[in-house]
Structure formats: C-alpha cells, structure tokens
Design an enzyme around this catalytic site. Structure first.
Site, short mmCIF file in Angstrom:
data_model
loop_
_atom_site.label_atom_id
_atom_site.label_comp_id
_atom_site.label_asym_id
_atom_site.label_seq_id
_atom_site.Cartn_x
_atom_site.Cartn_y
_atom_site.Cartn_z
N LYS A 25 24.69 -9.70 -29.49
CA LYS A 25 25.24 -11.25 -29.89
C LYS A 25 26.56 -11.42 -28.96
O LYS A 25 26.69 -12.30 -28.19
CB LYS A 25 25.38 -11.47 -31.13
N ARG A 30 29.64 -13.69 -24.08
CA ARG A 30 30.82 -13.31 -23.16
C ARG A 30 30.10 -13.37 -21.71
O ARG A 30 30.65 -13.72 -20.63
CB ARG A 30 31.20 -11.77 -23.40
N GLY A 97 31.68 -18.76 -34.74
CA GLY A 97 32.85 -18.62 -34.72
C GLY A 97 33.40 -18.21 -33.28
O GLY A 97 34.41 -18.59 -32.65
N ARG A 125 36.19 -22.61 -41.18
CA ARG A 125 37.13 -21.33 -40.84
C ARG A 125 38.25 -21.40 -40.30
O ARG A 125 38.40 -22.56 -39.31
CB ARG A 125 35.95 -20.59 -39.91
N SER A 172 41.60 -8.74 -34.51
CA SER A 172 40.43 -9.65 -34.25
C SER A 172 40.09 -9.47 -32.88
O SER A 172 40.91 -10.07 -32.12
CB SER A 172 40.77 -10.94 -34.92
N GLN A 174 37.99 -11.94 -31.61
CA GLN A 174 37.93 -12.92 -31.17
C GLN A 174 39.32 -13.49 -30.68
O GLN A 174 39.34 -14.56 -29.59
CB GLN A 174 37.27 -14.11 -32.24
N ASP A 320 31.05 -6.28 -39.43
CA ASP A 320 29.71 -6.98 -39.55
C ASP A 320 28.90 -6.26 -40.14
O ASP A 320 27.72 -6.78 -40.69
CB ASP A 320 29.44 -7.46 -38.21
N LYS A 347 34.62 -15.13 -43.21
CA LYS A 347 33.18 -15.06 -42.35
C LYS A 347 32.39 -16.43 -42.70
O LYS A 347 33.00 -17.23 -43.00
CB LYS A 347 32.42 -13.71 -42.52
N ARG A 393 23.89 -12.61 -42.16
CA ARG A 393 23.95 -11.23 -42.58
C ARG A 393 23.56 -10.91 -44.07
O ARG A 393 23.30 -9.90 -44.58
CB ARG A 393 25.34 -10.65 -41.97
C1 S3P Z 1 33.25 -10.97 -32.69
C2 S3P Z 1 34.21 -10.57 -33.39
C3 S3P Z 1 34.48 -10.51 -34.81
C4 S3P Z 1 32.81 -10.44 -35.61
C5 S3P Z 1 32.20 -11.31 -35.13
C6 S3P Z 1 31.74 -11.25 -33.58
C7 S3P Z 1 33.16 -11.31 -31.43
O1 S3P Z 1 34.85 -11.28 -35.45
O2 S3P Z 1 32.97 -10.33 -37.12
O3 S3P Z 1 30.69 -11.36 -35.73
O4 S3P Z 1 32.14 -11.30 -30.62
O5 S3P Z 1 34.32 -11.22 -30.84
P1 S3P Z 1 36.69 -11.27 -35.53
O6 S3P Z 1 37.32 -11.33 -34.11
O7 S3P Z 1 37.20 -12.67 -36.32
O8 S3P Z 1 36.82 -10.13 -36.44
#
Ligand code: S3P
Length: 437
Positions: A25, A30, A97, A125, A172, A174, A320, A347, A393
């Site tokens: 995923k 990306r 997210g 969120r 993080s 993200q 995760d 989450k 999940r």
């Molecule tokens: C992700 C980063 C994680 C993860 C999410 C996917 C990503 O989140 O929990 O399922 O693809 O960059 P965080 O960056 O908030 O930790």
C-alpha cells in the site's frame, strides 16, 4: 469477490499453504505520486487496487494526469513533469491519511489552491503535524475542522518554497514524505532529521526516479529543482497484509506457511523480529535486493509463542502490525507489554481502545495504558461478536483471532477491509478450504 459483512470465522486446525499477497500500500501510493510528477510514461506493475490507493490515483486524474488501468493491478501513468491542473472541486482522500498528508506536500508548491477532504475517520485525524513544517517552508495551508483536522485548504503560490532543516517531533513516514515532496519545489537544500527511523519508501523511490537524495545518520537531505526521470516500477507484496497470515501460522504449532514475492524492506520487517523473539520459527529469503525495494520469500513454521516487550525505537517499524501482534500476544504464554505506542490512538480509529475492547470480549486479560497495552495470553480465545470500529487492521486482526477461538466468531463492519486488502476474504476462504481437503 465482495467482502461479506459480517464475516463468520471458524477455528482453523492448521495452515499448510503457499500464498502471495497484493501489492504494498505505501509503495503503491508513492508509485502513483512520483510517476504523476515525473517527466514521462511509467508502467506500474502489481499496484494495489484498494480504495486508499485508488483515492491517490483519482486525485491525480482530477488534476489532469492521464492514468490507464488495463488490468486492476497495472497502471500506466503519463507524468507531466510536475504540471498539474487545478482541481474543479475538493479532492476526496477517502480513508487514506497517506493520500492526504503526502499530497499536501506536493500541492503546497503549486500555483493553484486546493482543498483535501476525507471520510469521517480521516476527518478526525491530526493535520498540524504537516501544517507546521510546510508552513515553515512558506506554504500557506490550514485545516478547517476542529483541532486542526480536515478539510485541509492549501493556497496556491507562484514563488518556490524555502528549504528547511527540520527535526521530526514524532517518528512519521507520512510527515517526512510530505516535507521531502515539498522540498522538490523548494529553493535550497532541505534536511529532515529523524531520531527514530520510519519507513523509507519515499527516499528509495525518489532515488529510483533519479533524484539525488542523501541519507546519513538520521538526516535525509535533498536540493530542490531536480527533475524526476520517468521509470517503471514493480511493487512487491505488502508485508503488512502478509502479517495477518504470518501470525496465524506462527501461533499454531501444526502450521507451515510460505509467502512469496513479499516486500522485505528492513524498515517494515520489525514485526518478524518481534515474533522471532516470541519463539516463532521464521526465515526471510531476500531474492531481489538490487531493485528500489528488497523482496523475497518468508517461511513460517508454527510454534508455541512466549510473551515479550514491544517499546521504544522498535515501535515505528511495527506501528501497523500492533493489532495483529496483540493477537499473537493474546495467544502467547505470559504477559506482553506494549508501550510508547500513543500514535495508535490517532490511526483510522483509536486502535489501543479497539484492541482492548475486542480482546476483553474474547475473554483475554488486557489492560489499556496511556501509550500501550498489557496483554496476558490464554490458550483458547472465546468466540465472540467483534466490531471493526471501521478500521481495516482491527477487522483483519480479529478475523485471525477467530481462527483460534472456541467456536464461530463474527466480525461486523467489514467494508473497511477494502481500503488496504480487498482480497483478504478470498485468501481466508482458500486457507479454510485447503485445510478441509
Ligand atoms: C505510512 C506511514 C505510517 C503508517 C501508515 C502508512 C506511509 O503512518 O502507519 O499506515 O505510507 O507513509 P505515520 O507516518 O503516521 O506513522
């Protein structure tokens, strides 16, 4: 095949199987984003056709990027060198997210304004984690929901952003990725400092698209202005999806499971090390390490698991997998402590609360703390009616718990599974059928 709602789960005496899982995923998001802002055509193989990743693809279609989809897991993205058209209405990120936060990094430097919205869960969120660093870069964005939650409004600008040096206050991927994607359009050299490493798919994929990016001693730097050279991508299977079957096999001494073509990026495989510490017999065979992402085979022989402690720098790597590791803890001998995991509260749902409530319903001795869980294992779980809280999940972790329960377990509110693993139920049915033959 449609995901049934509710799903009925029956105890499974053993797993003896060889499986694959759909594409990763995080990498699928990306792949679409970087292809769309690259300078030509990119073929993406083994794309995950889940709701979250399709939200990302639809966002770019809405901004004028031509994306062909000859098969569900093949995309042909015609990048326009970073030129995007202004969306004519808010961009719907659904439950994702990753879509909202990473896209904000790309949109922060465009000459047009945009608004990002999401479903009820995403609308709760926190977004200040990206608003703060992107604002430091000169971007103008604000979240109009309560306490900095979506909708997220991004104001267009014609001047480039400014590079920053920024230490992540929380680990993080993200947030790191949003900054790096904005840094592509910034004047100067941006550095993101992470004290605890998080998944590094953005860094690997930027390199794959020929963007010079330096990573050393927890500092990730790139200079704005590089062009992304279009490139084809083959996405390995999602190890976070494989984790459900790996735990199902690892906790059953009669089981033997092989998972092929799965991603083995070390920033994602932490849960294998946790399971090995719990006494699981697991081997990784890396088959392809010269592509952007390592991938290969995982082989699991089931055993009796023992309790462990999961905390500190290990948490971002297993973030995760805490729901399914909690099921492993519920099946292990002794008391497992999980701490430093307060991120789980923000989450798709408050995962600490959802895990604790559902384990209690299955008669497991569990205590929720401010940043984790204390779980004492029991040999048999009580069959029960479980709610997913709308979180994919949680739904899948408790479906696996049902395989170890005393009778029929039902999981309600299962549509959310389609956000990350639409074929989960097919694999579950396959394992149940292959066991009854
Ligand atoms: C992700 C980063 C994680 C993860 C999410 C996917 C990503 O989140 O929990 O399922 O693809 O960059 P965080 O960056 O908030 O930790």
């Amino acid at each position: 095949m449609k995901i049934p709602d509710p799903i009925s789960i029956h105890p499974l005496p053993a797993i003896e199987a060889e499986i694959t899982v759909p594409g990763d995923k995080s990498i699928s998001h990306r792949a679409v984003m970087l292809s769309a802002i690259s300078n030509g055509t990119c073929h993406i193989q083994n794309f995950l056709p889940s709701e979250d990743c399709l939200a990302t693809a639809n966002a770019f279609k809405k901004m004028g990027i031509h994306i062909e989809n000859p098969e569900p897991s093949t995309l042909i993205v015609h990048g326009q060198g970073g030129n995007l058209l202004p969306p004519d209405s808010p961009i719907d990120c659904g439950n994702s997210g990753t879509t909202m936060r990473l896209l904000a990094g790309i949109l922060a430097a465009r000459p047009f304004s945009s608004t990002l919205i999401g479903d009820d869960s995403l609308s709760r969120r926190p977004m200040e984690r990206i608003i703060t660093p992107l604002s430091l870069m000169g971007a103008s964005l604000k979240a109009s929901g309560e306490r900095n939650t979506p909708p997220l409004h991004i104001q267009g600008r014609s001047l480039p952003l400014q590079a920053i040096r920024y230490q992540l206050p929380i680990p993080s991927a993200q947030v790191k990725s949003a900054i790096l994607l904005a840094a592509l359009s910034a004047k100067g050299r941006t550095t993101v400092i992470e004290k605890i490493p998080s998944r590094d798919h953005t860094e690997r994929m930027l390199r794959h698209f020929q963007v010079p990016i330096n990573t050393f001693n927890g500092e990730i730097s790139l200079t704005g202005g590089s062009k992304l050279e279009s490139s084809d991508i083959s996405i390995p299977g999602d190890i976070s999806s494989a984790a459900f079957w790996i735990v199902a096999a690892a906790a059953n001494p009669n089981s033997h499971l092989i998972v092929r073509n799965v991603g083995l990026n070390p920033t994602r495989t932490g849960f294998l090390r946790v399971l090995i510490r719990m006494g699981a017999s697991i081997r990784e065979y890396v088959q392809s390490s010269n592509s952007a992402e390592p991938s290969g085979t995982i082989e699991v022989h089931g055993s009796h698991l023992q309790a462990t402690t999961i905390s500190g720098p290990e948490i971002p790597n297993v973030i995760d997998e805490i729901p399914i590791l909690s099921i492993a803890a519920a099946l292990a001998e002794g008391t497992t402590t999980i701490s430093d995991a307060a991120e789980l509260r923000v989450k798709e749902t408050d995962r600490l609360a959802a895990i604790a409530n559902n384990l209690k319903i299955m008669d497991v001795d569990v205590q929720k703390t401010h940043d984790g869980l204390i779980i004492t294992g029991s040999k048999k779980l009580k069959a029960a009616q479980i709610d997913s809280y709308g979180d994919h999940r949680i739904a899948m972790a408790f479906a696996i718990a049902g395989l170890f329960a005393s009778g029929q377990t039902t999981i309600r509110n299962t549509a959310c599974i389609a956000t990350s693993y639409p074929s989960f139920f097919q694999t579950l049915s396959f394992l149940q059928k292959s066991n009854s033959q």
